[in-house]
Design a protein around this motif. Structure first.
Motif, PDB file in Angstrom:
ATOM      1  N   GLU A 141      -7.358   4.430   3.699  1.00  0.00           N
ATOM      2  CA  GLU A 141      -6.726   3.139   4.017  1.00  0.00           C
ATOM      3  C   GLU A 141      -7.566   1.927   3.606  1.00  0.00           C
ATOM      4  O   GLU A 141      -7.031   0.986   3.013  1.00  0.00           O
ATOM      5  CB  GLU A 141      -6.405   3.059   5.512  1.00  0.00           C
ATOM      6  N   LYS A 185       0.871  -1.181   0.000  1.00  0.00           N
ATOM      7  CA  LYS A 185       0.000   0.000   0.000  1.00  0.00           C
ATOM      8  C   LYS A 185       0.902   1.224   0.000  1.00  0.00           C
ATOM      9  O   LYS A 185       1.940   1.221   0.673  1.00  0.00           O
ATOM     10  CB  LYS A 185      -0.845   0.037   1.274  1.00  0.00           C
ATOM     11  N   ALA A 220      -6.390  -1.081   1.189  1.00  0.00           N
ATOM     12  CA  ALA A 220      -6.332  -2.477   1.664  1.00  0.00           C
ATOM     13  C   ALA A 220      -7.092  -3.388   0.705  1.00  0.00           C
ATOM     14  O   ALA A 220      -6.615  -4.482   0.369  1.00  0.00           O
ATOM     15  CB  ALA A 220      -6.900  -2.568   3.074  1.00  0.00           C
TER      16      ALA A 220
END
Ligand code: SF4
Length: 452
Positions: free
Chosen positions: A357, A339, A361
């Motif tokens: 985030e 990431k 993910a």
């Protein structure tokens, strides 16, 4: 009197190489390797800035070292604590301020001055993160440690590409290529000491443009050609490459030089031209595809590996799909994917359009499932094949050795310890999650002397 030296190394193979050179540099001062920091006279953390939260992790590790140092002082001893590598370069004086027990902070371009820094540390705290005008390689002693079957050799350092997510140009400085004659001499010493395989290292290794022995300039292809003739050296590899610097001579080397293994780590990072431009990668997805096509025409069995960053600032669903499309088009034997995480001081860290985030993910999970599928398919296709394997070390079980195929797969097989350093044909029996299982192929005593 012997002094104990403990070096903890983080990150890339270049750091592993640097730590080995640091140990050699300190040997004449009476330092010998310790297996842990407890009771060491000198502890060095050779840090990496690529890791997520690298700075916090380093300070947490330093907390442990501080307790050991103070315990040593209570018993009348002294532990010198040094922090080197890319975090040291980036944080510099901040480390001395936040960690008053640290004696030395040095950057990756300054470690050839460590003997002098250690002497100065007796009376003062030392900070050396300068980029010296003189290349540090000129001041390092010749490699002397026994290298093992597979050795690293730094040929190039630093980077001028300035990808917007990367700290390397700031921590390692401008590109520098070592003169070819120096590299050839080091490779000969490694081969004379038992190395059968050498991996040429550089932050941007195929940007290599070093002085040739006759006074011109060699690229990486020419350098590989010169190294291939060294007696005893059966295999050559190089890492890490930039797609834009794959030139005709390097492609020809993959076609013509049997010692150059058919495996290439060629980071692409993204399959979207928009994201590649925002990353300042200086190539498009189709240019990457064409480079791979040319490599495969030159060396049809070449196995590709890559790096990917998902969730780069501004990456849309369509951009991400372009990445998975590229992965399907190329077919990777192996890959590393992460990431995006901002590195302080890099342009992308300040971009407004950071990706949440959970989105990163989800995308990473999708990409990794695809890459895993491709890796399994590649390994599964090897089952039943006979591959030449360079045995490197004992395996986990008695009577077992572990080695590498030409495609860098880890393979274990039952074999006597004296075969370490031999290239042996193995029939691949099974593809396991992270390795292959093999057995010595019948009627083929050794492939030694034959480039694998
Ligand atoms: S080419 Fe590699 S080392 Fe250089 S800036 Fe880009 S990612 Fe960093």
């Amino acid at each position: 009197m012997k002094k104990r030296l403990f070096i903890k190394t983080y990150g890339c193979q270049m750091n592993v190489y640097d730590s080995a050179r640091i140990a050699e540099l300190l040997t004449p001062l009476g330092y010998e390797a310790a297996t842990g920091p407890e009771g060491a006279d000198l502890v060095i953390l050779n840090t990496c800035h690529i890791r997520d939260k690298a700075v916090e992790k380093m300070f947490s590790e330093l907390g442990t070292i501080r307790r050991l140092k103070h315990a040593q002082e209570r018993h009348g001893g002294r532990m010198v604590v040094a922090v080197g590598g890319c975090v040291a370069q980036a944080e510099g004086a901040e480390i001395l301020e936040r960690a008053p027990f640290v004696d030395i902070v040095f950057g990756p371009q300054a470690y050839h001055r460590l003997p002098e820094m250690v002497a100065r540390a007796a009376t003062e705290r030392v900070l050396d993160t300068s980029f010296p005008a003189e290349p540090k390689f000129d001041y390092l002693p010749e490699t002397s440690a026994t290298p093992g079957v597979s050795a690293f050799l730094a040929v190039q350092e630093g980077c001028d590409k300035f990808c917007t997510f990367c700290v390397v140009p700031y921590t390692r400085g401008a590109e520098y290529s070592r003169p070819a004659a120096e590299i050839i001499a080091e490779a000969r010493r490694l081969a004379d000491s038992g190395a059968r395989e050498i991996t040429l290292l550089g932050q941007n290794v195929n940007a290599y443009h070093g002085l040739s022995p006759k006074g011109g300039v060699w690229g990486l292809g020419e350098l590989i050609g010169a190294l291939a003739g060294i007696p005893g050296l059966a295999r050559l590899r190089y890492t890490t490459s930039h797609p834009k610097d794959v030139d005709d001579a390097l492609i020809a080397a993959h076609r013509d030089i049997a010692e150059l293994m058919p495996y290439l780590h060629l980071p692409v990072q993204s399959g979207s031209d928009r994201v590649l431009a925002a990353m300042n990668r200086r190539h498009t997805a189709d240019q990457y595809r064409r480079t791979v096509e040319r490599l495969r025409r030159a060396r049809p069995d070449i196995a590709l590996s890559s790096d990917f960053i998902v969730g780069f600032p501004g990456e849309s669903e369509a951009d991400f799909r372009a990445t998975t499309d590229l992965v399907r088009d190329i077919g990777f034997a192996q890959a590393f994917s992460f990431k995006y995480s901002p590195r302080p001081g890099t342009p992308a860290a300040n971009a407004a359009d950071q990706i949440p985030e959970p989105v990163k993910a989800d995308r990473l999970a999708i990409l990794q499932a695809l890459l895993h599928e491709q890796q399994q398919a590649f390994n599964q296709a090897c089952v039943g094949e006979v591959l030449p394997v360079l045995f490197e070390k004992p395996g986990r079980h008695p009577g077992q050795l572990v080695g590498r195929s030409p495609y860098l797969q880890s393979i274990h097989a039952e074999a006597p310890a004296e075969r370490i350093g031999d290239i042996v044909p193995l029939t691949i029996r099974a593809a396991l999650p992270n390795s292959l299982a093999g057995a010595i192929a019948p009627q083929s005593p050794s492939l030694d002397g034959v480039a694998a």
